[in-house]
Design a protein around this motif. Structure first.
Motif, PDB file in Angstrom:
ATOM      1  N   LEU A   1      -2.904  -7.888  39.853  1.00 36.66           N
ATOM      2  CA  LEU A   1      -2.615  -8.908  40.972  1.00 36.66           C
ATOM      3  C   LEU A   1      -1.063  -8.537  41.985  1.00 36.66           C
ATOM      4  O   LEU A   1      -0.186  -8.853  41.241  1.00 36.66           O
TER       5      LEU A   1
ATOM      6  N   ARG B   1       1.014  -9.241  44.737  1.00 32.79           N
ATOM      7  CA  ARG B   1       1.527 -10.793  45.480  1.00 32.79           C
ATOM      8  C   ARG B   1       2.935 -10.429  45.988  1.00 32.79           C
ATOM      9  O   ARG B   1       4.128 -10.670  44.863  1.00 32.79           O
TER      10      ARG B   1
ATOM     11  N   HIS C   1     -10.191  -1.730  44.104  1.00 32.04           N
ATOM     12  CA  HIS C   1     -10.120  -3.287  44.685  1.00 32.04           C
ATOM     13  C   HIS C   1     -10.720  -3.862  44.191  1.00 32.04           C
ATOM     14  O   HIS C   1     -12.001  -3.737  44.531  1.00 32.04           O
TER      15      HIS C   1
ATOM     16  N   GLN D   1      -2.275  -6.519  48.773  1.00 31.11           N
ATOM     17  CA  GLN D   1      -2.570  -7.863  48.278  1.00 31.11           C
ATOM     18  C   GLN D   1      -3.511  -8.052  47.999  1.00 31.11           C
ATOM     19  O   GLN D   1      -3.629  -7.451  48.588  1.00 31.11           O
ATOM     20  N   GLY D   2      -3.078  -8.706  46.738  1.00 30.69           N
ATOM     21  CA  GLY D   2      -4.903  -9.003  46.075  1.00 30.69           C
ATOM     22  C   GLY D   2      -4.901  -8.235  44.678  1.00 30.69           C
ATOM     23  O   GLY D   2      -3.731  -8.224  44.367  1.00 30.69           O
TER      24      GLY D   2
ATOM     25  N   SER E   1     -12.199 -14.115  43.862  1.00 30.02           N
ATOM     26  CA  SER E   1     -13.517 -13.300  44.021  1.00 30.02           C
ATOM     27  C   SER E   1     -13.638 -12.467  42.730  1.00 30.02           C
ATOM     28  O   SER E   1     -14.526 -12.074  43.372  1.00 30.02           O
TER      29      SER E   1
ATOM     30  N   ASP F   1      -9.187 -10.266  46.799  1.00 31.41           N
ATOM     31  CA  ASP F   1      -7.933 -11.024  47.822  1.00 31.41           C
ATOM     32  C   ASP F   1      -7.437 -11.831  46.592  1.00 31.41           C
ATOM     33  O   ASP F   1      -6.061 -11.667  46.828  1.00 31.41           O
ATOM     34  N   ASP F   2      -8.243 -12.405  46.171  1.00 31.34           N
ATOM     35  CA  ASP F   2      -7.695 -12.801  44.703  1.00 31.34           C
ATOM     36  C   ASP F   2      -8.461 -12.915  43.155  1.00 31.34           C
ATOM     37  O   ASP F   2      -9.333 -12.485  43.226  1.00 31.34           O
TER      38      ASP F   2
END
Length: 128
Positions: free
Chosen positions: A28, A30, A120, A9-10, A127, A123-124
């Protein structure tokens, strides 16, 4: 596979740096949906201090969403956009998707199967 879904997730981005004519692609995750976001042309791909006022992925940094992919849990891994991910190819920093159909069918070496890697970001989108 459920454990894997929770881990990825993220916000992720393409590991391959875009050329001058291309835009960066972000992903993204989710739940079981992956939203593909394109950076705006000429926008910096990374900014150390993201403007806290622009939390919306559709604001300054991104153009419109480029599409949505579905994550499909299969066995002990996940399928997304023709790629396969299992725990072996997962790390907190990078997802190494393996293409489901090897380009060279008569090659027995597993390492030769091309794929695509996501790095990565956070988280969203906030960030960034």
């Amino acid at each position: 596979a459920n454990w894997l879904v929770a881990q990825i997730q993220g916000l992720w981005r393409d590991a391959v740096a875009p050329t001058a004519s291309q835009r960066s692609r972000f992903y993204l995750v989710r739940g079981l949906l992956v939203t593909i976001l394109m950076s705006k042309k000429g926008a910096p791909t990374t900014s150390p201090a993201a403007d806290s006022a622009t939390k919306d992925p559709r604001s300054a940094k991104f153009a419109v969403e480029a599409g949505i992919w579905q994550l499909l849990p299969v066995g002990d891994g996940l399928v997304c956009n023709g790629g396969w991910l299992d725990e072996q190819h997962f790390s907190a920093r990078a997802l190494e998707w393996q293409y489901l159909r090897p380009w060279v069918c008569n090659n027995a070496e597993e390492d030769s199967v091309p794929g695509f890697t996501w790095l990565h970001v956070g988280d969203d989108v906030s960030s960034m």
